[in-house]
Design an enzyme around this catalytic site. Structure first.
Site, PDB file in Angstrom:
ATOM      1  N   GLU A  10       0.810  -1.219   0.000  1.00 23.36           N
ATOM      2  CA  GLU A  10       0.000   0.000   0.000  1.00 23.36           C
ATOM      3  C   GLU A  10       0.843   1.269   0.000  1.00 23.36           C
ATOM      4  OE1 GLU A  10      -0.800  -2.707   1.655  1.00 23.36           O
ATOM      5  OE2 GLU A  10      -2.852  -3.153   1.042  1.00 23.36           O
ATOM      6  N   HIS A  36     -11.756  -4.372   9.561  1.00 21.58           N
ATOM      7  CA  HIS A  36     -12.234  -4.097   8.207  1.00 21.58           C
ATOM      8  C   HIS A  36     -13.471  -3.192   8.221  1.00 21.58           C
ATOM      9  CE1 HIS A  36      -9.464  -6.892   6.481  1.00 21.58           C
ATOM     10  NE2 HIS A  36     -10.099  -7.038   5.357  1.00 21.58           N
TER      11      HIS A  36
HETATM   12  C1  TPP Z   1      -3.002  -4.700   4.063  1.00 23.79           C
HETATM   13  C2  TPP Z   1      -4.082  -5.397   3.323  1.00 23.79           C
HETATM   14  N1  TPP Z   1      -4.230  -5.156   2.016  1.00 23.79           N
HETATM   15  C3  TPP Z   1      -5.196  -5.795   1.314  1.00 23.79           C
HETATM   16  C4  TPP Z   1      -6.033  -6.682   1.926  1.00 23.79           C
HETATM   17  C5  TPP Z   1      -7.133  -7.416   1.129  1.00 23.79           C
HETATM   18  N2  TPP Z   1      -6.746  -8.806   0.957  1.00 23.79           N
HETATM   19  C6  TPP Z   1      -7.164  -9.754   1.807  1.00 23.79           C
HETATM   20  S1  TPP Z   1      -6.485 -11.224   1.487  1.00 23.79           S
HETATM   21  C7  TPP Z   1      -5.622 -10.636   0.187  1.00 23.79           C
HETATM   22  C8  TPP Z   1      -4.724 -11.534  -0.579  1.00 23.79           C
HETATM   23  C9  TPP Z   1      -3.591 -12.054   0.261  1.00 23.79           C
HETATM   24  O1  TPP Z   1      -2.879 -13.015  -0.439  1.00 23.79           O
HETATM   25  P1  TPP Z   1      -1.861 -13.990   0.251  1.00 23.79           P
HETATM   26  O2  TPP Z   1      -1.002 -13.232   1.209  1.00 23.79           O
HETATM   27  O3  TPP Z   1      -1.146 -14.717  -0.825  1.00 23.79           O
HETATM   28  O4  TPP Z   1      -2.737 -14.984   1.110  1.00 23.79           O
HETATM   29  P2  TPP Z   1      -3.859 -15.992   0.614  1.00 23.79           P
HETATM   30  O5  TPP Z   1      -5.140 -15.259   0.664  1.00 23.79           O
HETATM   31  O6  TPP Z   1      -3.490 -16.440  -0.748  1.00 23.79           O
HETATM   32  O7  TPP Z   1      -3.831 -17.106   1.599  1.00 23.79           O
HETATM   33  C10 TPP Z   1      -5.891  -9.294  -0.003  1.00 23.79           C
HETATM   34  C11 TPP Z   1      -5.336  -8.462  -1.084  1.00 23.79           C
HETATM   35  C12 TPP Z   1      -5.863  -6.872   3.293  1.00 23.79           C
HETATM   36  N3  TPP Z   1      -6.661  -7.668   3.995  1.00 23.79           N
HETATM   37  N4  TPP Z   1      -4.870  -6.238   3.960  1.00 23.79           N
END
Ligand code: TPP
Ligand code: TPP
Ligand code: MG
Ligand code: MG
Lengths: 326, 328, 328, 326
Positions: free
Chosen positions: D61, D130
């Site tokens: 971000e 959230h």
């Molecule tokens: C700081 C932040 N940015 C964006 C999000 C929205 N978000 C939730 S899960 C996710 C993807 C995360 O991917 P990863 O770390 O690979 O974990 P996975 O969901 O694949 O287990 C996003 C973008 C968030 N929760 N927190």
């Protein structure tokens, strides 16, 4: 009995005392150790307590603040020093989304006894990125306690009280105060940080303030006395939760309120205080409260411009005169 | 990267030495003016590190962009910001390059695409990525050079920015000025891997260690890197190993390092070293050096005079340029 | 790290399979309950990735701490949080492990040192560093395991946390669950260096790639790592390569990947694979498997019953536990 | 003439239009491309404009927001999408210390024409991390313009106006609104985003609000009408700068004000609005203004608890009745 020391020494003595009293207490932050603290607060403590407990951190505000939060969860009593509130923006996610939420969000299972200290305020020609007053923002966050010691005695007393709190406490130290001298009573327990303090009694107008602006208000009150206006000066000390009763009692007495706050006017803590006065003390007022805040501008470097941007004694006097005269 | 040959003739040696001396003498004057309270706020001197910015700037074209830190007087000077405007800025005069609003930590200069002057450690890196992205998307062949200290390498923004630049093949030259300390924190207290240049591998970014006390080495590495970046090969990372001779800022009691260490480094100081080499090699003689010193002294004194003669921004302008004038 | 031998006898095979199946069946039920609107908010399923948490948890002791993400039902279950309390949490009932205040993304459980449940990507890493620091400073031999996705590796907090843990030799096991996507963003769109485990070198942290679809591989790597960490050798980084079979959350239309790809991965699914291996190797027979399925089905249905029978936190408690009761 | 569409479609059409109008405009953020946008706002745009201009970013971000700021400095017109304001905490340093300060701090040399969009608000059982409503915080920062489109028409119109601004503009989209349908007039230029809008005229009380709370206020006004209370509903639209004139005009007419704001009460935008009413309209008031905000608590997951934490129609009606009856 009391002793005289600087605000800086008071903070240092408070840290030393806390570390001696409880081996779980430790201090971590950028340059707290070998450098001696960016404002020399922790000077000498590395030699006294060693690098484990006076822990220099890398430039990683989010990382080490979060680590402090985690260490608190893990049973330690960390004092995290963020050099200034300007850099605390980088740690805001950890403070807001982890420290402040944890107890409630976990249904009361976990709590985060971390103390986070940081310098705040302008006035030293450090320009736009180093002159924020963000304590009002933190005071918006449920789950935090926010302290703003303005006197040397409070600086000496607040840390121990903060460390007694099982929840996160933020301490904002106005950087202009570090060199200030003051008396510290031997009986620290008598210092009641949870309540606002009347620093000067008065009957015509209440100057409501905290932190670095306290001393400007004290000077203004002195000037006002010279022209026959009796100003009461109320030092809030704790910015969250606010001491509504003390505010209302003072306003009920003087029937006029001027709030002085170094934050940018729009959305500053001063607005919250004014709102509470209206909500709780509307009918006691002779005239609408006023506030004196910083101009809504990134604080400029040049001395005359910086001064123009910040609340000054003359401005406080003028506003107070308008309020009592009007 | 291909090797880049450098013609170290008289003119070029004169240029390099003069550029380093401009920074050195200018900052010595700043230190003096600080004690005389003409300059206030924080003042971070670059003395000892002059070879880095001097070498790097040789490789830049007019349209390239520069992002620096709060320790950026040298960078501004070398980029072409007039010395008088820099000095006036530190005086807080409106003839300063930021109208006196920025001071030492916030030098800006649009004509040379000098983007500051950032007082937040690591804060300039995302901006550099964005400037490079803008250039790339507009099909310009500019590069952006981004200076920062080794202390900044621990910040999250370092990580995010290097990844973005490499992921998108952006024309950024990252220049880490590794002077071994972040304020009073020695490198081994802040990094588990103290070889900063090795971190570039995490982003698949080509990187080099450069002797930051040797202006020629820096220039050679910079030219090679800039050529590669301009070819469209994505970012390059240079770690320039250097040392600051002075305290971190004018407030620093320097408890964290030994006088011996400082002395050892000053002995291999970039100016001293290059000057003796150029003398020995016969590229410069003492008359040249005297002339340079004289030119530099003149520039510095003119800068001071310019700053002294400068005027204060009217207080009524305080709210100007918070934003563009209101749309109504 | 020394090789750790694993005795894959009947009991152990039964345990591993059962643990994976507990997660699988529990989450299949969650998905169903979500469509029936018993569960609301965001729901992120771990289906397909069960081998990772199952293998890792084998290596932990009772006093160790666990930090996970919003995709943590499996981790909670495997750590020993009662299924009923997890399910009740997702129902929003006060019998839930977070009193119904956290929901799917915020499971907490003090008795097992389960620290959530963090809905901010990367947000749990600094906490894990701090928990490990506290253990180390108190002379405890606990370790903290920290789970996160490969998407989190791009965040600044990843960088800061790994450096801190390595710099201070803290007992953290970092487990990157690399399922190739962060929501809809494929790894090669988010990282210039897609070999995540290689990033640990930037922090001088030992790391390994593990086949996250093979529960035995994960367990072996976890035991080896935990042993090393407990010896006081500092943190270890494991990259477990895995795949999520379901959508990112219940809102995800899955436009970003091919059905073919999902199919390919489900064919090497961790349960399917381990089960057939155990059958072939004669460590388990169909009766065993039927019995496991029956036990698991019972656990799940009891969890649902527990959640259904749960009660709502009184609205008057809303302000309880924002902080400790006021000091006055 | 007008057309009906959802808030989501309105935003999408606005982005498409802006991208067609100016090739310097591009959209960047997490999952804006291949995923189609976390709230499906940008669905389909990747196919239309390609991955350079619909640019998926890593989870970074601070990095990509800063890159957007840099790209704006470099002559592009980026629209940065931060999924939600909850994650914007991670980018706050870049927004506050770079985007907001740049023009002033550089003495007017540089300016940052970046538009940063993000979802805000609670109400979908997403729990403590959230569910923040942080637009009030951003409205505290000089150098930013802060927009909060509440209607589909505003959602359609605001982006183009934001992109005309040479300075940073933040757009807060309440996530509950994306599915909302509404009319969009063909003449978008007639939509004046710089001024607050009276969404319903009334004479007894002013309900002052913005964003997601607008619709709760509209429902409350309807209910109030049923019991003989004529409520005016004022939609602020722009949170910085606030449209003081519109607020005062409404309050001067109704002589009573209720501010409805989903932020936590202490230090919320509602305090600023109340303060301005006091400062500028004290003598027009029949009774002190009131505010209805969220409870000061991390927003809980359970539906009944979340509802209890947020301002609701019934609470608005009750407060309004108290104000007019009192
Ligand atoms: C700081 C932040 N940015 C964006 C999000 C929205 N978000 C939730 S899960 C996710 C993807 C995360 O991917 P990863 O770390 O690979 O974990 P996975 O969901 O694949 O287990 C996003 C973008 C968030 N929760 N927190
Ligand atoms: C985010 C942030 N944290 C802390 C500081 C205070 N600070 C200013 S300079 C500095 C040291 C930076 O060291 P380095 O990056 O190595 O650069 P150097 O000063 O050595 O050139 C620190 C800690 C800051 N300005 N910004
Ligand atoms: Mg350094
Ligand atoms: Mg993933």
């Amino acid at each position: 009995m009391s002793r005289t020391m600087t605000y800086r020494e008071a903070m240092r003595e408070a840290i030393r005392e806390a570390m001696n009293a409880d081996e779980k207490v430790f201090l971590m932050g950028e340059d707290v150790g070998h450098y001696g603290g960016c404002y020399a607060v922790s000077k000498g403590l590395l030699d006294e307590f060693g690098p484990d407990r006076i822990r220099d951190t890398p430039l990683s505000e989010s990382g080490f603040t979060g680590a402090g939060i985690g260490a608190a969860l893990g049973g330690m009593r960390p004092i995290v020093e963020i050099m200034t509130c300007n850099f605390a923006l980088l740690a805001l996610d950890q403070i807001m989304n982890t420290a402040a939420t944890m107890r409630h969000m976990s249904g009361g299972q976990y709590h985060v006894p971390v103390v986070i200290r940081m310098a705040t305020g302008a006035g030293r020609q450090l320009a736009a990125q180093h002159s924020h007053s963000l304590e009002g923002w933190f005071a918006h966050i449920p789950g935090l306690r926010v302290l703003a010691p303005a006197t040397v005695a409070d600086a000496r007393a607040m840390l121990a009280r903060a460390l007694e709190d099982p929840d996160p406490v933020l301490i904002f130290e106005n950087a202009l105060l570090y060199n200030r001298e003051g008396d510290v009573p031997d009986d620290l327990a008598a210092i009641d940080i949870d309540h606002a303090s009347i620093r000067r009694e008065g009957s015509d107008i209440s100057l409501i303030t905290y932190g670095g602006s306290l001393w400007k208000c004290m000077d203004a009150a002195e000037e006002l006395a010279g022209i026959g206006v009796s100003a009461e000066v109320l030092d809030l000390r704790t910015l969250r939760p606010l001491d509504d009763a003390a505010i209302m009692a003072s306003v009920a007495k003087t029937r006029r309120a001027l709030i002085v706050d170094e934050g940018w006017r729009s959305g500053s803590l001063s607005a919250e205080i004014m709102s509470r006065i209206i909500e709780q003390g509307f009918w006691t007022l002779d005239t609408p409260p006023m506030r004196l805040c910083s101009a809504e501008v990134p604080i400029p470097y040049a001395k005359h411009m910086e001064e123009a941007a910040l609340p000054q004694v003359s401005g406080i006097v003028d506003a107070a005169r308008k309020l009592v005269g009007g | 990267m291909t090797g880049t040959k450098l013609r170290l003739d008289h003119d070029h040696c004169r240029l390099l030495l003069k550029q380093m001396l401009r920074v050195r003498r200018f900052e010595e004057k700043c230190a003096e003016l600080y004690t005389r309270e003409k300059i206030r706020g924080f003042l971070h001197l670059y003395i000892g590190e002059e070879a880095v910015a001097t070498g790097i700037m040789q490789a830049l074209g007019e349209e390239d962009a520069v992002v620096a830190t709060y320790r950026e007087h040298g960078h501004a000077l070398l980029r072409g910001v007039p010395a008088g405007e820099i000095m006036a800025e530190m005086y807080g005069k409106q003839e300063g390059c930021s109208r006196g609003r920025g001071g030492s930590m916030h030098l800006f200069h649009a004509p040379t695409r000098f983007y500051g002057g950032n007082a937040i450690v690591g804060g300039g890196l995302p901006m550099a990525v964005g400037l490079a992205l803008a250039d790339k998307m507009q099909g310009k062949r500019n590069i952006t050079v981004c200076f920062f200290g080794e202390g900044a390498a621990a910040e999250g923004e370092f990580h995010e920015s290097l990844n973005l630049a490499a992921l998108w093949d952006l024309p950024v030259l990252f220049v880490c000025e590794n002077n071994l300390y972040a304020m009073g924190t020695a490198l081994d207290l802040s990094e588990s891997e103290t070889d900063i240049h090795a971190k570039a591998a995490s982003y698949k970014m080509p990187s080099e260690i450069v002797d930051g006390m040797n202006v020629v080495d820096v220039e050679v590495a910079a030219r090679r890197s800039v050529d590669a970046i301009r070819e469209g090969n994505g970012p390059v990372f240079l770690e320039c190993r250097t040392y600051r001779f002075r305290a971190h800022s004018m407030f620093d009691p320097e408890l964290y390092r030994e006088k011996e260490e400082v002395k050892k480094w000053t002995e291999i100081g970039p100016i001293r070293r290059f000057q003796s080499w150029a003398l020995e090699a016969g590229e410069l003689n003492q008359t040249d050096i005297d002339a340079i010193e004289e030119e530099v002294a003149l520039e510095v004194s003119e800068a001071v005079a310019f700053a002294e003669a400068g005027t204060w921004e009217p207080v009524t302008d305080l709210l100007h340029d918070v934003g563009a004038e209101a749309r109504t």
